[in-house]
Design a protein around this motif. Structure first.
Motif, PDB file in Angstrom:
ATOM      1  N   GLN A 251       0.735  -1.260   0.091  1.00  0.00           N
ATOM      2  CA  GLN A 251      -0.024  -0.006   0.023  1.00  0.00           C
ATOM      3  C   GLN A 251       0.862   1.137   0.060  1.00  0.00           C
ATOM      4  O   GLN A 251       0.538   2.204  -0.903  1.00  0.00           O
ATOM      5  CB  GLN A 251      -0.788  -0.173   1.094  1.00  0.00           C
ATOM      6  N   ARG A 254       2.491   2.094  -3.365  1.00  0.00           N
ATOM      7  CA  ARG A 254       1.469   2.666  -4.334  1.00  0.00           C
ATOM      8  C   ARG A 254       1.350   4.034  -3.943  1.00  0.00           C
ATOM      9  O   ARG A 254       1.163   4.834  -4.807  1.00  0.00           O
ATOM     10  CB  ARG A 254      -0.001   2.150  -4.093  1.00  0.00           C
ATOM     11  N   LEU A 261      -2.458  10.221  -4.620  1.00  0.00           N
ATOM     12  CA  LEU A 261      -3.512   9.125  -4.040  1.00  0.00           C
ATOM     13  C   LEU A 261      -3.518   9.517  -2.326  1.00  0.00           C
ATOM     14  O   LEU A 261      -4.391   8.997  -1.650  1.00  0.00           O
ATOM     15  CB  LEU A 261      -2.943   7.779  -4.037  1.00  0.00           C
ATOM     16  N   GLU A 325      -6.778   3.113  -2.108  1.00  0.00           N
ATOM     17  CA  GLU A 325      -7.385   3.708  -3.414  1.00  0.00           C
ATOM     18  C   GLU A 325      -8.849   3.403  -3.111  1.00  0.00           C
ATOM     19  O   GLU A 325      -9.834   3.598  -4.059  1.00  0.00           O
ATOM     20  CB  GLU A 325      -6.998   3.019  -4.532  1.00  0.00           C
TER      21      GLU A 325
END
Length: 392
Positions: A251, A254, A261, A325
């Motif tokens: 996570q 990302r 994000l 997300e």
């Protein structure tokens, strides 16, 4: 049969185990407290219905308010009088139209535009605390050295605390969160009282003073409420969210690959942890009504279980997973309806800037201890970490 309540968390990344059983049983379940029985709201839709506030009061003075059932003995007249004096300006416990009077004055102070203007100042605070951590060297305590410090300094900017007073202000806010509650609260209120008597500046307290719509005691109480409500939650969320991401390197990767994000990740961390849970969601019915298929009578107390509503399988797919997300802005971590958190825009900005900057500037940040070796606030009204040793 009524369930025993309150119940404690046993896992840093999940609500109490009992909440899943409550949700499966019904949208509302009965719970037994030391001083009587109340309703617990377990699901998301019903949580929004209650928090919307129609036929519902949040005022602790309303007959049947659930906080009265937390203790087997009612407060003494002396205790009631002390609470009454201390609660002046604490608009979170007021119902409309009195609540609306305060909220209208404060909404401009926490608008999206105002918070956008505050972002450079928040960034400066965050960078300053990371500079200090790096200068001190590894290891560091992410609670003491970062989580507590960042919101304390931001609230200083907001309230207009002079730079030379910041060390005292920070020490008292730290004490407030570490078990010295009453004395620290008294000293902070006295400080705010003194601050109010100085020449008002271009800050929140100064603007409230110049507005002339609140009394001296109301401004002091309002400033104290903003301090406690905004500081304690953010101070707990910063290290807890950082730990959650460090435990999930996929996570975190990302987010490092796509920094856009981060706002979405903040929403998910708020939903996932729901650190306030039921503490700020105390309500009492002011009229007979149906909620979740249950007949709730006038004068019956209600606790909305925010941590349960935010894990409701009817609303969130795979609710027990952290997914940066997900985009879960419809969580109820900030409440809902007329009492939705006034400072939510500021909290989002603080968390986003704190997380993003921390992981960008200290890419080698790590936690060597296992979860069971860390000290969590399982017995605290607002969940978090007592300390988080990190290396870099």
């Amino acid at each position: 049969m009524a369930h025993s309540f309150p119940v404690q968390r046993t896992c840093p990344f999940a609500p109490p185990d009992e909440y899943r059983d409550y949700r499966e049983e019904a949208p509302l379940v009965r719970a037994s407290l030391p001083g009587g029985e109340v309703w617990l709201v377990t699901r998301h839709a019903e949580a929004q219905q209650v928090l919307r506030g129609e036929g519902i009061s949040t005022n602790p003075a309303t007959p049947g308010h659930p906080n009265g059932a937390l203790s087997p003995e009612p407060p003494s007249p002396e205790e009631l009088e002390a609470m009454r004096k201390f609660s002046v300006g604490q608009f979170i416990d007021l119902d409309p139209p009195e609540h609306t009077r305060f909220r209208k004055l404060l909404i401009p102070e926490f608008s999206v535009r105002r918070v956008r203007d505050m972002r450079p100042g928040i960034q400066e605070v965050v960078d300053g605390m990371i500079d200090a951590m790096l200068a001190k060297g590894s290891p560091a305590d992410l609670v003491e050295d970062f989580g507590l410090a960042v919101p304390s300094l931001v609230i200083c900017q907001l309230l207009g605390v002079p730079y030379e007073d910041r060390e005292f202000f920070q020490s008292r806010t730290r004490a407030l969160l570490s078990g010295e509650g009453f004395q620290a609260a008294f000293e902070i209120r006295q400080y705010l009282d003194d601050l109010f008597t100085r020449d008002p500046g271009d800050d929140l307290i100064g603007r409230l003073y110049k507005g002339g719509q609140l009394t001296h005691d109301e401004i002091v109480g309002t400033a104290f409420l903003l301090l406690v409500a905004g500081h304690e939650t953010t101070a707990n969320m910063i290290p807890l969210g950082a730990l959650s991401l460090l435990r999930r390197p996929g996570q975190l990767a990302r987010l490092r690959e796509n920094p856009d994000l981060w706002p979405m990740a903040v929403e998910e961390l708020l939903r996932y942890h729901s650190i306030v849970d039921w503490v700020a969601f105390d309500r009492v019915a002011t009229e007979d009504q149906e909620i979740g298929g249950q007949h709730v009578k006038k004068g019956e107390g209600i606790y909305v279980l925010g941590a349960s509503a935010n894990r409701d399988e009817r609303v969130f797919e795979r609710p027990d997973e952290l997914d940066v997300e997900r985009g879960a802005r419809h969580h109820v971590a900030f409440g809902y309806g007329v009492h939705q958190c006034l400072g939510q825009n500021l909290a989002r900005a603080e968390l986003e800037i704190a997380y993003r900057t921390l992981f960008e500037r200290i890419p080698g940040l790590g936690v060597e201890q296992a979860d069971e070796e860390l000290s969590f606030k399982y017995d605290s009204a607002i969940f978090g970490l007592k300390a988080l040793p990190v290396t870099f």
